[in-house]
Design an enzyme around this catalytic site. Structure first.
Site, mmCIF file in Angstrom:
data_model
loop_
_atom_site.group_PDB
_atom_site.id
_atom_site.type_symbol
_atom_site.label_atom_id
_atom_site.label_comp_id
_atom_site.label_asym_id
_atom_site.label_seq_id
_atom_site.Cartn_x
_atom_site.Cartn_y
_atom_site.Cartn_z
ATOM 1 N N ARG A 104 36.331 44.677 21.459
ATOM 2 C CA ARG A 104 35.024 44.069 21.143
ATOM 3 C C ARG A 104 34.681 43.122 22.279
ATOM 4 N NH1 ARG A 104 32.580 41.059 15.818
ATOM 5 N NH2 ARG A 104 32.340 43.252 15.273
ATOM 6 N N HIS A 131 27.149 49.469 18.282
ATOM 7 C CA HIS A 131 28.106 49.064 17.248
ATOM 8 C C HIS A 131 28.437 50.296 16.381
ATOM 9 C CE1 HIS A 131 30.480 46.599 14.790
ATOM 10 N NE2 HIS A 131 29.575 45.870 14.176
ATOM 11 N N GLN A 134 30.227 50.362 12.828
ATOM 12 C CA GLN A 134 29.340 49.859 11.768
ATOM 13 C C GLN A 134 28.492 51.003 11.203
ATOM 14 O OE1 GLN A 134 28.954 46.441 10.640
ATOM 15 N NE2 GLN A 134 27.899 47.570 9.037
ATOM 16 N N ASP A 228 19.572 42.754 10.592
ATOM 17 C CA ASP A 228 20.705 42.129 11.288
ATOM 18 C C ASP A 228 20.253 40.731 11.687
ATOM 19 O OD1 ASP A 228 23.098 41.697 12.664
ATOM 20 O OD2 ASP A 228 22.507 42.863 14.432
ATOM 21 N N CYS A 269 24.746 44.367 8.167
ATOM 22 C CA CYS A 269 26.111 44.516 8.681
ATOM 23 C C CYS A 269 26.954 43.261 8.429
ATOM 24 C CB CYS A 269 26.079 44.860 10.159
ATOM 25 S SG CYS A 269 25.240 43.623 11.164
ATOM 26 N N ARG A 314 33.574 49.405 5.998
ATOM 27 C CA ARG A 314 34.042 49.260 7.380
ATOM 28 C C ARG A 314 35.502 49.697 7.472
ATOM 29 N NH1 ARG A 314 31.956 45.884 10.852
ATOM 30 N NH2 ARG A 314 32.935 47.340 12.282
#
Ligand code: CP
Ligand code: NVA
Length: 328
Positions: A104, A131, A134, A228, A269, A314
């Site tokens: 990440r 991402h 996700q 988001d 998310c 996730r």
């Protein structure tokens, strides 16, 4: 056998993308029936986090544990990464010890460099551009709650659509054949590359793509509205003022949820600024007098909000990514 990394959506065909979701569904069902088969016994995975995380780190660690694998968490404060050692060197070192590397960080190009130098699969745990793990969780959650084929789903994204989540959501939804609508002011709409990728996939999958700043048109018949955070990790705090001004009309609130003409699910998310119970949420409130940002608390806490199912997924979907690359 070729190394199967997981770097961004557009490295995959729609069928491969769907396979990840289907495998996650199978692994989740195995897990809940108490019949989980450990497909990753003896494997080890290095987890590099240049940015903070709750869900992604926890998902990699617990999914690996449940599958019999070991993980090592490395961030820039406890390792040499970045300040004393390049990603290229780190990749070659960790490849000698681990079966896979999760990363990440900021730039997608850093991740791609890591993958170029690694001799093992590399997994994208979020970059500024994409991402992808996700998106698998979002897809599984949408399937579980709408009980529809993806091609029949109207998926709306409101808010800052130029960053990782917005771009990935556009492309992933197109790969799954959805009616995907990005509803954002012009300056917060995705870049041409993301839009082109979505259109390319749409030709194959029949996805319908809308990019609009017109809220009423965009949210009509939405099965799901996603959003988001407005200022992402790594962005300057000064960005808040402009973001609030531009994006407040695109806040997901009760009026929006009641104007779709459908019973609409809310997704995010996470983390989300839906109240002032965080340091940043409190600071923003004190400075701008706004207690809720991209989503209001009533929507976040409503029965149509499926954000915690999404968060759990996730783990099941990241398990699917690791199993696809590493199971013998
Ligand atoms: N959604 C998500 O990636 O959460 P974390 O930042 O907590 O990993
Ligand atoms: N866009 C957000 C996503 C967090 C999971 C960020 O990059 O901070």
């Amino acid at each position: 056998m070729a190394i199967q990394s997981f770097l961004k959506e557009c490295d995959f065909t729609p069928q491969q993308w769907l396979d990840y979701v289907n495998l996650a569904e199978q692994l989740k069902s195995e897990h809940y029936s108490g019949k989980e088969i450990q497909r990753l016994q003896g494997k080890s995975i290095a987890l590099i986090f240049e940015k903070t995380s709750t869900r992604t780190r926890a998902s990699f660690e617990i999914a690996a544990f449940q599958q019999g694998a070991h993980t090592t968490y490395l961030d820039t404060s406890v390792s040499q990464i970045g300040h004393k050692e390049s990603l290229a060197d780190t990749a070659r070192v960790l490849s000698r010890m681990y079966d896979a590397i999760e990363f990440r960080g900021n730039k997608q190009s850093d991740l791609e460099q890591l993958a170029r130098y690694a001799h093992v699969p590399v997994f994208n745990g979020l970059t500024d551009e994409w991402h992808p793990t996700q998106m698998l969780a979002d897809a599984l959650t949408i399937r579980e709650h709408t009980h529809k084929d993806f091609t029949e789903v109207v998926h709306v994204y409101m808010g800052d659509a130029r960053f990782n989540t917005g771009r990935s959501l556009l492309v992933s939804s197109a790969m799954l054949g959805m009616d995907v609508r990005i509803v954002a002011p012009k300056q917060y709409q995705p870049d041409d590359e993301a839009i082109r990728l979505a259109h390319d996939y749409a030709q194959e999958t029949g996805a319908r793509i809308t990019i609009t700043d017109d809220i009423a048109q965009g949210i009509k018949n939405a099965d799901v509205i996603s959003t988001d955070i407005w200022v992402s990790m790594g962005e300057p705090q000064q960005a808040w003022e402009e973001r609030i001004k531009a994006l407040l009309p695109y806040q997901v609130n009760e009026h929006i949820m009641n104007s779709t003409g459908k019973d609409t699910f809310f997704m995010h998310c996470l983390p989300a600024f839906h109240n002032t119970e965080t340091t940043v949420g409190q600071e923003i409130y004190e400075k701008y007098n706004i207690p809720e940002l991209e989503v209001t608390n009533d929507v976040f806490e409503s029965s149509n909000s499926i954000v915690f199912d999404q968060a759990e997924n996730r783990m099941h979907t990241i398990k699917s990514v690791m199993v696809t690359s590493l199971a013998s």
